[in-house]
Design a protein around this motif. Sequence first.
Motif, PDB file in Angstrom:
ATOM      1  N   THR A 171    -110.081  75.460 -23.259  1.00  0.00           N
ATOM      2  CA  THR A 171    -110.862  76.221 -24.237  1.00  0.00           C
ATOM      3  C   THR A 171    -110.004  77.327 -24.844  1.00  0.00           C
ATOM      4  OG1 THR A 171    -112.837  75.738 -22.947  1.00  0.00           O
ATOM      5  CG2 THR A 171    -113.020  77.536 -24.544  1.00  0.00           C
ATOM      6  N   LYS A 188    -103.528  69.383 -24.556  1.00  0.00           N
ATOM      7  CA  LYS A 188    -104.841  69.640 -25.160  1.00  0.00           C
ATOM      8  C   LYS A 188    -104.835  68.968 -26.530  1.00  0.00           C
ATOM      9  CE  LYS A 188    -106.208  72.688 -28.237  1.00  0.00           C
ATOM     10  NZ  LYS A 188    -107.270  72.107 -29.081  1.00  0.00           N
ATOM     11  N   THR A 190    -106.273  67.553 -30.329  1.00  0.00           N
ATOM     12  CA  THR A 190    -106.955  68.139 -31.483  1.00  0.00           C
ATOM     13  C   THR A 190    -108.453  68.207 -31.189  1.00  0.00           C
ATOM     14  OG1 THR A 190    -105.376  66.934 -32.853  1.00  0.00           O
ATOM     15  CG2 THR A 190    -107.293  67.885 -33.987  1.00  0.00           C
ATOM     16  N   TYR A 191    -109.104  69.297 -31.610  1.00  0.00           N
ATOM     17  CA  TYR A 191    -110.555  69.388 -31.438  1.00  0.00           C
ATOM     18  C   TYR A 191    -111.202  68.187 -32.140  1.00  0.00           C
ATOM     19  CZ  TYR A 191    -115.274  71.250 -31.448  1.00  0.00           C
ATOM     20  OH  TYR A 191    -116.629  71.412 -31.251  1.00  0.00           O
ATOM     21  N   ARG A 196    -116.675  65.430 -26.223  1.00  0.00           N
ATOM     22  CA  ARG A 196    -117.131  66.504 -25.345  1.00  0.00           C
ATOM     23  C   ARG A 196    -118.413  66.130 -24.618  1.00  0.00           C
ATOM     24  NH1 ARG A 196    -118.952  70.889 -27.501  1.00  0.00           N
ATOM     25  NH2 ARG A 196    -119.264  70.075 -29.588  1.00  0.00           N
ATOM     26  N   SER A 205    -117.092  75.254 -29.745  1.00  0.00           N
ATOM     27  CA  SER A 205    -116.212  75.040 -30.895  1.00  0.00           C
ATOM     28  C   SER A 205    -114.739  75.099 -30.495  1.00  0.00           C
ATOM     29  CB  SER A 205    -116.505  76.060 -32.008  1.00  0.00           C
ATOM     30  OG  SER A 205    -115.964  77.323 -31.689  1.00  0.00           O
ATOM     31  N   LEU A 206    -114.489  75.254 -29.205  1.00  0.00           N
ATOM     32  CA  LEU A 206    -113.106  75.379 -28.728  1.00  0.00           C
ATOM     33  C   LEU A 206    -112.751  74.365 -27.644  1.00  0.00           C
ATOM     34  CD1 LEU A 206    -113.346  79.260 -28.388  1.00  0.00           C
ATOM     35  CD2 LEU A 206    -111.897  78.122 -30.053  1.00  0.00           C
ATOM     36  N   ASP A 207    -113.744  73.941 -26.852  1.00  0.00           N
ATOM     37  CA  ASP A 207    -113.499  73.069 -25.698  1.00  0.00           C
ATOM     38  C   ASP A 207    -112.876  71.734 -26.117  1.00  0.00           C
ATOM     39  OD1 ASP A 207    -114.952  74.971 -24.251  1.00  0.00           O
ATOM     40  OD2 ASP A 207    -116.775  73.749 -24.110  1.00  0.00           O
ATOM     41  N   GLN A 208    -111.916  71.294 -25.353  1.00  0.00           N
ATOM     42  CA  GLN A 208    -111.347  69.972 -25.583  1.00  0.00           C
ATOM     43  C   GLN A 208    -110.728  69.485 -24.278  1.00  0.00           C
ATOM     44  OE1 GLN A 208    -110.547  66.559 -27.768  1.00  0.00           O
ATOM     45  NE2 GLN A 208    -111.900  68.224 -28.220  1.00  0.00           N
ATOM     46  N   THR A 235    -119.303  66.496 -33.139  1.00  0.00           N
ATOM     47  CA  THR A 235    -118.032  67.084 -33.557  1.00  0.00           C
ATOM     48  C   THR A 235    -116.860  66.149 -33.258  1.00  0.00           C
ATOM     49  OG1 THR A 235    -117.761  68.214 -31.427  1.00  0.00           O
ATOM     50  CG2 THR A 235    -118.890  69.433 -33.168  1.00  0.00           C
ATOM     51  N   ASN A 428    -106.324  76.735 -29.889  1.00  0.00           N
ATOM     52  CA  ASN A 428    -107.754  76.444 -29.725  1.00  0.00           C
ATOM     53  C   ASN A 428    -108.535  76.930 -30.935  1.00  0.00           C
ATOM     54  OD1 ASN A 428    -106.670  77.050 -26.769  1.00  0.00           O
ATOM     55  ND2 ASN A 428    -108.310  75.551 -26.611  1.00  0.00           N
ATOM     56  N   GLY A 431    -107.992  74.655 -33.635  1.00  0.00           N
ATOM     57  CA  GLY A 431    -108.397  73.278 -33.326  1.00  0.00           C
ATOM     58  C   GLY A 431    -107.228  72.315 -33.221  1.00  0.00           C
TER      59      GLY A 431
END
Lengths: 483, 95, 475
Positions: A171, A188, A190-191, A196, A205-208, A235, A428, A431
Motif C-alpha cells: 500500500t 508491486k 501497477t494498480y 484486489r 486506492s493504493l493497495d496492490q 478497479t 503507490n 499507481g
Amino acid sequence: MHRKTIVELQAALEAGQISSVELTQAFLDRIDHHQDLNAFITITAEAALEQARASDDRRDHEAPRPLEGIPIAHKDIFCTQGLITSCGSRMLANFVSPYDATVIQHFKAAGAIILGKTNMDEFAMGSSNETSFYGPVKNPWANQAVPGGSSGGSAAAVAAQLAPAATGTDTGGSIRQPAALCGITGLKPTYGRVSRYGMVAFASSLDQAGPMTHTAADAALLLNIMAGFDPKDSTSVDKPVPDYTATLNDGLKGLRVGLPKEYFGDGLAADVAQAIDASVETLKKLGANIVDISLPNSTLAVPCYYVLAPAEASSNLSRFDGVRYGYRAADYDDLNDMYRKTRSQGFGEEVKRRIMIGAYTLSAGYYDAYYLKAQQLRRLIADDFHTAFGQCDVILGPTTPTTAFDLGAKTDDPVSMYLNDIYTIPANLAGLPGMSIPAGLGEDGRPIGLQLIGNAFEEARLLNVAHQYQQATDHHKQTPEGY
Amino acid sequence: MALDPTDVGKIAELARLEISEPELTSYVHSLTQILDLVGQMNAVDTAGISPMAHPSDSPLRLRQDIVTEQDRRQSFQEIAPATESGLYLVPKVIE
Amino acid sequence: MKWETVIGLEVHVQLRTKSKLFSGAAIAFGAEPNTQACEVDIALPGVLPVMNRNAAYMAVKLGLAIGATINKQSVFARKNYFYPDLPKGYQISQYEIPIVERGKLEIEVDGEKKTIAITRAHLEEDAGKSLHEEFSNNTGIDLNRAGTPLVEVVSEPDMRSPAEAVAYLKKLHALVRYLDICDGNMQEGSFRCDANISMRPKGQEELGTRAEIKNINSFRFVEKAIEYEIERQIDVLEGGGEVAQETRLYDAVKNETRSMRSKEEAHDYRYFPDPDLPPLTLDEEFIQSAKDSLPELPAAKRQRFMDHYSLSDYDAGVLTTSRELADYYETVATHANDAKLAANWVNGELAAYLNKEGLEIDQAPITAKQLGGLVKRIADNTISGKIAKDIFEAMWAGEGDADSIIDSKGLKQISDSGALEKIVDEVISANPGQVEQYKNGETKLIGYFVGQIMKATQGKANPKQVNEILKKKLN
C-alpha cells in the motif's frame, strides 16, 4: 532443495527428481524448525500435503499446470476459504473465511500448494511487522532486527527459505520495503493489474498484491499467475497480460535509467547510497544510459499518504463491528458500548491511531484542508512521474533509507517509522509498478534493496532489468547464516 | 495543528473506539505529531489542481443486471458472533 | 400571526432491478432473512462493489421524465456511520455529483397547476432491516434489503400545504410506475417519503428551522403527519419557543410525530469519493437508449385521451393517474367500441366498487376485457344501462362474462318492434282510464305507461323504442 528457485524446482518436479509431497514436506519441516522467526500465523501442514499428493497424482496423467506442486506461502491478508484469515489482528483471529480471494483462486488453479498464511503488520499498517497481534517477525539476517512490513512474514519466510515464494501486498511499500530488508525480490504491480477482490482492504486506492521471491525470474512466473482482469473488482484493468518470462532475457542496451535526485539526498545512509551507486555502474556495463531526473513533489509523498491511506482505512475498517463475523467484546452495556469495546479490544494501537487520523481528516471542516489537499498533491506527484517517463524508461533508487533497524527502535515514534517508506510511497500514489531487488549488504551485514519503478503496466520491463541485473550479480543468491 | 484530549475524545467516538485516560495522553501526542507531518503539505500551492481520487482514469465498468449469487446464509452465519432464526443479533436498538 | 408552511420532500424510490446495486444477489420482498445477502452485501472482509447497469439506466429514465440534467459523470461517495443494518459501516451514495440534477414535476391541487422543482436524484444502496420486536433483549438484523438500489429524489422546498405535498408524491409515484422502474408498493417500503417541514411568518423570505419526518408509508399518513407537524410547530412558535432542527418519527397509531432522540447526536458522515468505484460515466448512446425506451408519460397520455377518445380534461386526468388505470381504460374502450361510455363506466361504477372494497385497479375482479364486453352491449342496445348495473354486480361476483350472463338470465333487451308493439297494445288496452286522461292533456302519464311496459318485460324493453311506439299509438 530449499535453496532452489521455483524455475529450478519446476525442472526437478518435471524430471521426477522430487515429488511435490517431498518438496512440501521439506518446507514444512523448515517452517517447523524455524518457528522462532514467527513468520507464519497459520501453518496448513495436513492440507498442504493433501494438495501435494493430489498434485503428484495429477502429474502422472495430466500436463502440469504453471505452478504444479509448488508450495507457496500467502500473506494472511488474502481471504482463503476454510482457513483463518486474521490480517494480523485480534479482530479477525477467529475469522474463517467462507471464500477465496481471486489471487488465491488463481494460485489454486495454477496447481500451487498452500503452505500457510504469513505474519504481517495488523491490517497491513506498519513497516516493521511489530504491529501484528501475533507478535513481531524476526529478520533471518539478524534476529534482533525487524524484517520490515507489512509483508514481514512473507519476506522472512522467503529469505529463510521456509517457502520458495510468497505473496504480499503493498500500500505504501509493504512488499518492497520488507523485500529490501530481508534481501529478496519483491514486485508491486501497477494498480489494477492484480485483483484486489478478497484482499482485506487497507487503503483501496493504493493497495496492490504482488510476488515475493528469490529472483526476478520467479517473480515473473508468479506474476503470470496473479495478474489479470477480474470482473469482481471495479478497479481491475481489462488489459491483456503478457508472458512476463518472455522478455526476461532482452538486452539492456540503450535503456534509459532515471536517477531522481530527491532519492539521493539527506537521510540516505552512506552504505545504502554506495550499494545503489555500484548497481548503477553494473547497469551501465549492461548498456544502460543514466539520466538525471527530478520528482520534486515526491518529498511530500509521506504527508500526502498519511492523509489518504488513514482516511480510506478509517472507512474500510468500519465493517469490523462485531455483528457478522470476527471479534465481539464479551461484556457491554448496549449497542454503542458493544461497538466501542469490540473495536477497542479488537484493534491494536497503530490501527486505532490511523483510524482516528482518518476520521479526523475526513470530518466536517477539515476535509478540504487535509483530504482534498492530499488528493491534489497526489496529482502533482503522479504528474512528476509522467514527466520523468518522458526522459527515461525506468527509475532507479534505493528502496529504503537504511538497512533493517532493530526491533523496538521505532515503536514509540510513529512518524519516524512512517518515514521509512519515503522512497516507496510515491509509486503507490501514482499507481505505478515498483520492484525491490537485493543490492548487497550494508555495514551491519543486513541487506540493501535496489528499487526500480516503471511506467504503468511496464512490469515486464522492470522484471527484464531486474533479471539482467541478477544475471550480472549474485546479491540475490546470498543467504542469511544458519538458513 | 495541536489536538487536545477533547478533540481526540470526539474523534474516538466518531470511530466507535473507547480510549482510556492513559491511552488518551499518548494518542494526543502521536496524533498531533502526525498532523504536524501531514501539515507539510501546505508547502505546496495546489490551487486549481484537480484532485486525484483514483490512480487510473478508466470509467466505471457496469455489470449486467443478473442474479449470480446463491443463498449461503448457513456458511456465513457459522462465523457470526450471535444469530437466531437466521438473523444477526445485536443488543437492543432503541429508536 | 399568519404562518406559511414550507415543505420539501425526499423520496426513496426502490428500483425494480433483478439484482442489487453492487452485487449479484437477488432482490425479492419477503424472502427468509439473510438468504438474499451475499458476501458483498454482508460486507465480508475483502469484497468489492460492481455497479448494476440497469440501475443507472432506470435513474436516467427518471431524470429524462422529469426534464432534468443527466450528469455524464457522477461520483459514488461513502457516507460513514455506524448502524447494525449498515454492514460496511458506510453507505455507498452519491454526494457532490449526483446522476440527475435540476428537474421538475407539475402538480394540480383544486384545479390550480403548480411546478415543483426537483433539486436532484441520486443513486444509493439501501440498508438492511432491524427487527426490534422478535427478541426481548436483542435486535435482529436482516440484510436481505442491504444493497437494494434506490434513487433518492430530493425536491426544493416548494410545497405550501399538505395537499400539495400529497399531490407531488402521487405524481411522482405515478411517474415511477409509468416508467416501470419501481413497483410503487408503499407498505413494503418500495416508495418511501421523508418530509422536511418548516414554518415562517407569511411574507418572510427566510426559511424557518425545519424538522424532518422520517419514513411515512402511505399518502394518507403523509397528509396527516404534515398536518400534525404544522400544528405542533405553530404551537411551539406561538408559545414563544423555537422549532428544533431534528429528525422526527410519525406514529400512525397515535397520529403524532415524536423526536428520534437516538438519532439526535450530531452526525458527521465524512463523505469522500469511494475509492472502490471510479466515476460513473454515461455516454450519449446510453442516454439516447434510455430516452428511446421511455413510455408515453402521463401528460402526453392525458392529451391523447382527450384528442383521440374525445374525453373531457377531467376524465382524461383521472384515467391517467396511474399507468395501470390508463391501460385498463384503453382495453375497455377498445372492446366497448364506445370510448366515452367506457370512461363513464371506469370512472363511475368500477371506481365506486373498487373504492368501496378498498382495492387497486390491478386487483379488480372484473378484467378490462370483460368490462369492455359489458359496455359494448350497452352501446349496441343489447341491454339497457339499468340492466347493465345488475350484470356488473354479477360479473363482480364472478358469474362470468356479460354475454353469458345476459344469455343465461335472458336479459337481452327487447328491441323487436313487433314484439314491443304487442306489449304496448296490451298495456294500452288494460288501462283505458289512463289513456283517456293522457289524451285529455296529462302527457306526463307517459311515464306510467313506460313503467307498466318495463314491469311486463322485467326491464328488458328498449326504453327509446318503447317511448316512440307509445307516442305513436297514443297520439
